[in-house]
Write a protein that holds these residues in place. Sequence first.
Motif, mmCIF file in Angstrom:
data_model
loop_
_atom_site.group_PDB
_atom_site.id
_atom_site.type_symbol
_atom_site.label_atom_id
_atom_site.label_comp_id
_atom_site.label_asym_id
_atom_site.label_seq_id
_atom_site.Cartn_x
_atom_site.Cartn_y
_atom_site.Cartn_z
ATOM 1 N N TYR A 219 0.831 -1.203 0.000
ATOM 2 C CA TYR A 219 0.000 0.000 0.000
ATOM 3 C C TYR A 219 0.869 1.258 0.000
ATOM 4 O O TYR A 219 0.646 2.201 -0.762
ATOM 5 C CB TYR A 219 -0.890 0.030 1.246
ATOM 6 N N TRP A 220 1.857 1.253 0.895
ATOM 7 C CA TRP A 220 2.680 2.450 1.096
ATOM 8 C C TRP A 220 3.406 2.859 -0.183
ATOM 9 O O TRP A 220 3.440 4.047 -0.526
ATOM 10 C CB TRP A 220 3.687 2.207 2.213
ATOM 11 N N GLN A 221 3.973 1.893 -0.880
ATOM 12 C CA GLN A 221 4.737 2.211 -2.079
ATOM 13 C C GLN A 221 3.864 2.839 -3.154
ATOM 14 O O GLN A 221 4.305 3.751 -3.871
ATOM 15 C CB GLN A 221 5.426 0.949 -2.613
ATOM 16 N N GLN A 222 2.632 2.367 -3.281
ATOM 17 C CA GLN A 222 1.721 2.974 -4.264
ATOM 18 C C GLN A 222 1.457 4.438 -3.937
ATOM 19 O O GLN A 222 1.465 5.305 -4.818
ATOM 20 C CB GLN A 222 0.392 2.218 -4.292
ATOM 21 N N LEU A 223 1.230 4.713 -2.668
ATOM 22 C CA LEU A 223 0.950 6.083 -2.249
ATOM 23 C C LEU A 223 2.177 6.967 -2.404
ATOM 24 O O LEU A 223 2.081 8.130 -2.827
ATOM 25 C CB LEU A 223 0.473 6.083 -0.798
ATOM 26 N N ASP A 224 3.334 6.418 -2.085
ATOM 27 C CA ASP A 224 4.576 7.178 -2.176
ATOM 28 C C ASP A 224 4.867 7.559 -3.624
ATOM 29 O O ASP A 224 5.189 8.720 -3.932
ATOM 30 C CB ASP A 224 5.719 6.356 -1.586
ATOM 31 N N VAL A 225 4.739 6.593 -4.532
ATOM 32 C CA VAL A 225 5.000 6.852 -5.951
ATOM 33 C C VAL A 225 4.030 7.891 -6.503
ATOM 34 O O VAL A 225 4.387 8.722 -7.348
ATOM 35 C CB VAL A 225 4.912 5.530 -6.754
ATOM 36 N N ALA A 226 2.784 7.853 -5.999
ATOM 37 C CA ALA A 226 1.764 8.786 -6.481
ATOM 38 C C ALA A 226 1.868 10.160 -5.832
ATOM 39 O O ALA A 226 1.084 11.054 -6.142
ATOM 40 C CB ALA A 226 0.372 8.207 -6.233
ATOM 41 N N GLY A 227 2.834 10.350 -4.944
ATOM 42 C CA GLY A 227 2.996 11.638 -4.290
ATOM 43 C C GLY A 227 1.926 11.945 -3.269
ATOM 44 O O GLY A 227 1.615 13.110 -3.016
ATOM 45 N N MET A 228 1.373 10.909 -2.660
ATOM 46 C CA MET A 228 0.291 11.093 -1.699
ATOM 47 C C MET A 228 0.753 10.893 -0.258
ATOM 48 O O MET A 228 -0.050 10.566 0.612
ATOM 49 C CB MET A 228 -0.860 10.131 -2.018
ATOM 50 N N VAL A 229 2.040 11.068 -0.020
ATOM 51 C CA VAL A 229 2.587 10.933 1.326
ATOM 52 C C VAL A 229 3.153 12.283 1.766
ATOM 53 O O VAL A 229 4.140 12.763 1.188
ATOM 54 C CB VAL A 229 3.683 9.855 1.380
ATOM 55 N N GLY A 230 2.545 12.875 2.750
ATOM 56 C CA GLY A 230 3.045 14.134 3.290
ATOM 57 C C GLY A 230 4.067 13.893 4.390
ATOM 58 O O GLY A 230 4.257 12.755 4.843
ATOM 59 N N PRO A 231 4.728 14.945 4.872
ATOM 60 C CA PRO A 231 5.793 14.778 5.876
ATOM 61 C C PRO A 231 5.288 14.217 7.201
ATOM 62 O O PRO A 231 5.995 13.442 7.844
ATOM 63 C CB PRO A 231 6.354 16.194 6.035
ATOM 64 N N VAL A 232 4.098 14.567 7.623
ATOM 65 C CA VAL A 232 3.573 14.059 8.897
ATOM 66 C C VAL A 232 3.336 12.559 8.803
ATOM 67 O O VAL A 232 3.739 11.791 9.687
ATOM 68 C CB VAL A 232 2.269 14.787 9.283
ATOM 69 N N LEU A 233 2.703 12.130 7.722
ATOM 70 C CA LEU A 233 2.451 10.699 7.538
ATOM 71 C C LEU A 233 3.761 9.938 7.369
ATOM 72 O O LEU A 233 3.918 8.826 7.897
ATOM 73 C CB LEU A 233 1.552 10.479 6.318
ATOM 74 N N ALA A 234 4.708 10.522 6.663
ATOM 75 C CA ALA A 234 5.998 9.854 6.446
ATOM 76 C C ALA A 234 6.727 9.638 7.770
ATOM 77 O O ALA A 234 7.324 8.579 7.992
ATOM 78 C CB ALA A 234 6.854 10.681 5.488
ATOM 79 N N ARG A 235 6.694 10.621 8.654
ATOM 80 C CA ARG A 235 7.353 10.464 9.955
ATOM 81 C C ARG A 235 6.654 9.385 10.790
ATOM 82 O O ARG A 235 7.315 8.584 11.449
ATOM 83 C CB ARG A 235 7.366 11.800 10.709
ATOM 84 N N ALA A 236 5.333 9.366 10.753
ATOM 85 C CA ALA A 236 4.592 8.350 11.503
ATOM 86 C C ALA A 236 4.914 6.959 10.984
ATOM 87 O O ALA A 236 5.091 6.013 11.758
ATOM 88 C CB ALA A 236 3.093 8.631 11.407
ATOM 89 N N TRP A 237 5.023 6.824 9.668
ATOM 90 C CA TRP A 237 5.347 5.527 9.064
ATOM 91 C C TRP A 237 6.758 5.083 9.460
ATOM 92 O O TRP A 237 6.988 3.919 9.765
ATOM 93 C CB TRP A 237 5.220 5.633 7.545
ATOM 94 N N GLU A 238 7.685 6.027 9.448
ATOM 95 C CA GLU A 238 9.065 5.707 9.817
ATOM 96 C C GLU A 238 9.145 5.216 11.265
ATOM 97 O O GLU A 238 9.929 4.308 11.576
ATOM 98 C CB GLU A 238 9.942 6.949 9.621
ATOM 99 N N GLU A 239 8.328 5.787 12.130
ATOM 100 C CA GLU A 239 8.303 5.343 13.525
ATOM 101 C C GLU A 239 7.588 4.001 13.681
ATOM 102 O O GLU A 239 7.954 3.185 14.527
ATOM 103 C CB GLU A 239 7.606 6.404 14.381
ATOM 104 N N PHE A 240 6.588 3.777 12.856
ATOM 105 C CA PHE A 240 5.795 2.557 12.935
ATOM 106 C C PHE A 240 6.535 1.345 12.377
ATOM 107 O O PHE A 240 6.403 0.231 12.886
ATOM 108 C CB PHE A 240 4.482 2.792 12.165
ATOM 109 N N TRP A 241 7.328 1.543 11.343
ATOM 110 C CA TRP A 241 7.916 0.438 10.589
ATOM 111 C C TRP A 241 8.732 -0.540 11.460
ATOM 112 O O TRP A 241 8.538 -1.760 11.347
ATOM 113 C CB TRP A 241 8.770 0.983 9.446
ATOM 114 N N PRO A 242 9.642 -0.086 12.325
ATOM 115 C CA PRO A 242 10.403 -1.063 13.133
ATOM 116 C C PRO A 242 9.504 -1.920 14.020
ATOM 117 O O PRO A 242 9.789 -3.108 14.235
ATOM 118 C CB PRO A 242 11.342 -0.180 13.969
ATOM 119 N N ARG A 243 8.425 -1.344 14.530
ATOM 120 C CA ARG A 243 7.507 -2.133 15.357
ATOM 121 C C ARG A 243 6.759 -3.161 14.517
ATOM 122 O O ARG A 243 6.482 -4.270 14.984
ATOM 123 C CB ARG A 243 6.503 -1.203 16.062
#
Length: 255
Positions: free
Chosen positions: A147-171
């Motif tokens: 899901y994430w890669q599709q949104l990222d490629v489409a430019g639908m990831v803002g900085p707030v969501l990107a930071r939340a994802w980066e924090e979520f990913w290791p968990r």
Amino acid sequence: MAESAGALEQALDTWPDWCMGLNGRPSVIAPVPGGRTNLSYQLHAPGLPYELLLRLNNPQGESLGIRREHEQRILDTVAAADITPGADYWSPDYRFTVFRHIGARTWSARDLENPHQRRRLQQMLARVHQLEPETPVRCYQDYLNHYWQQLDVAGMVGPVLARAWEEFWPRLVAFDHSGWRPVLTHHDLIPENILETDERLYLIDWEYAAVGHPDIDRWCLDPSLVLDPFVHELAQWTNELWERVVALNSRRAEQ
């Protein structure tokens, strides 16, 4: 709308291939309301003592994480356990699927709040979790990253969501490697996917199902039943990313 009407007519034209004892082309009685992934239609079936349901499978199913070949195997397994009716026909390219139509009441949110109804559903889920379809165990990091890669490629990831994802990913990675016992899990246990006749319950719509974490179904039934606290976060991220991919697909369809 015109595109779906054309797809429906093309599907109905293949009725001789269904090998179901039909003696004529089925006709549409009415669209079946509900459902956000596919379009379904109740059909009159000449020569058969029951009506049919034809489901036009979402052409963007892969982007939503749906593997139709896995759904087919899971549905066969669940139908053999008498938990849901099996499909009567799959088109060779998985464009559509034909089922017997079930004359049943669809559950509401009030059913899930009813202790008696919840016990019945939990008993059925216990049976589901004992089944062993020949499909892979779900890797949730791969599933959500799709899901994430599709949104990222489409430019639908803002900085707030990107930071939340980066924090979520290791968990999320740690969760996938935490040694939980995988079982067959529906993954979409909403009231609309629970049907009740005078005799029994049916669970339908297994396209998001996989061998996965049982707490996902518990979370859908009642978040207080969840044993692993991380599942709350996992379910919320799954729903959020799914909604965004649905919006992305809608935007592309309008272009």
